[in-house]
Design a protein around this motif. Structure first.
Motif, short mmCIF file in Angstrom:
data_model
loop_
_atom_site.label_atom_id
_atom_site.label_comp_id
_atom_site.label_asym_id
_atom_site.label_seq_id
_atom_site.Cartn_x
_atom_site.Cartn_y
_atom_site.Cartn_z
N LYS A 7 0.85 -1.06 -0.29
CA LYS A 7 0.09 0.18 0.51
C LYS A 7 1.07 1.30 -0.36
O LYS A 7 1.75 1.18 0.88
N THR A 47 -3.57 5.04 -2.30
CA THR A 47 -4.87 5.51 -1.90
C THR A 47 -4.36 7.54 -2.75
O THR A 47 -2.77 7.62 -2.09
N ILE A 94 -7.58 8.90 6.70
CA ILE A 94 -6.75 7.97 6.52
C ILE A 94 -6.15 7.52 7.62
O ILE A 94 -4.48 6.61 7.54
N ASP A 96 -5.24 6.67 10.51
CA ASP A 96 -5.29 5.14 10.68
C ASP A 96 -5.10 3.72 10.55
O ASP A 96 -4.99 3.01 10.61
N GLN A 97 -4.83 4.45 9.08
CA GLN A 97 -4.33 3.95 8.54
C GLN A 97 -3.01 3.00 8.04
O GLN A 97 -1.97 3.94 8.58
N GLN A 98 -2.49 1.89 7.58
CA GLN A 98 -1.23 1.08 7.87
C GLN A 98 -0.64 1.35 5.95
O GLN A 98 -1.35 0.29 5.28
N PHE A 99 0.23 2.57 5.75
CA PHE A 99 0.55 1.87 4.73
C PHE A 99 1.98 1.25 4.48
O PHE A 99 3.34 1.85 5.81
#
Length: 233
Positions: A7, A47, A94, A96-99
């Motif tokens: 991601k 994203t 976004i 709290d999302q992990q990339f």
């Protein structure tokens, strides 16, 4: 997409004018299209987000025929891609999302909304300390200026780094327009600042998981280096 799909978060600006209120600015398009194209070729989950979400303006200077390369031209003529630029996620949405990789695209607009964005700084710091890649190109490097580690130190302190230099700002005829001198600001953070011997030519600097590109002419090489490093994580 499966759980192993890598991601990448591409961060773009929301600012469409310099402080004078008249001169247009925004995203430098090739600094997004090349990484977007390369990441897409690899099947990565992409994203695109901006500080406020919604539209990211494109600097008209980046659309001039002599700077509009074939890949960037093709994306600009793609209605679906242009629609994406009108509907970016907000960083808050976004956060709290992990990339696997954070990529800060440039353009002079970023000088106004990247450096002081607390959500962006936290995303950068948290991901770096989790062993993820932090990458930025041209004026997008300004988004790294105020990112800190959990010990309070600036993330870029002591790191090898590049970014749009002050002489290039003269060539671009923007020295009287920009809110600050990016090269001087980076040096004030104690970085090992590096730049191309010839202004306005490609330069990419890697210091472990921190990768930076100097200017728009670094867009293609930057994408190649970032994607190459992502293959190793």
């Amino acid at each position: 997409m499966n759980d192993q799909t890598k991601k990448i978060l591409l961060v773009v600006t929301n600012v469409d004018r310099y402080a004078d209120g008249h001169t247009p600015t925004g995203l430098w398009l090739s600094e997004l299209t090349h990484i977007y194209h390369s990441a897409g070729d690899q099947g990565y989950d992409i994203t695109i987000a901006s500080p406020k979400g919604g539209s990211t303006p494109v600097d008209p200077e980046s659309l001039r025929p002599f700077v509009l390369d074939s890949i960037t031209k093709a994306y600009w003529e793609n209605g679906a891609f242009r629609d994406l630029l009108q509907h970016t996620e907000s960083l808050q949405e976004i956060a709290d999302q992990q990339f696997d990789c954070i990529y800060l695209a440039g353009g002079h607009g970023t000088m106004y909304d990247f450096p002081e964005d607390a959500v962006l700084q936290k995303i950068i710091g948290d991901h770096y300390e989790r062993g993820k890649m932090i990458t930025a190109i041209c004026h997008g490097v300004g988004g790294l200026l105020n990112a800190r580690l959990s010990n309070g130190e600036y993330l870029i302190k002591g790191k090898k780094i590049t970014g749009f230099d002050w002489f290039e700002e003269s060539i671009a005829r923007r020295k009287t327009k920009v809110p600050f001198n990016l090269e001087a600001a980076l040096k004030a953070r104690g970085v090992d600042y590096q730049k191309a011997f010839i202004p306005m030519t490609s330069k990419v600097v890697a210091d472990g998981r921190l990768i930076t590109g100097q200017n728009p002419f670094s867009s293609k090489a930057m994408a190649k280096v970032v994607i190459g490093e992502m293959a190793n994580i």
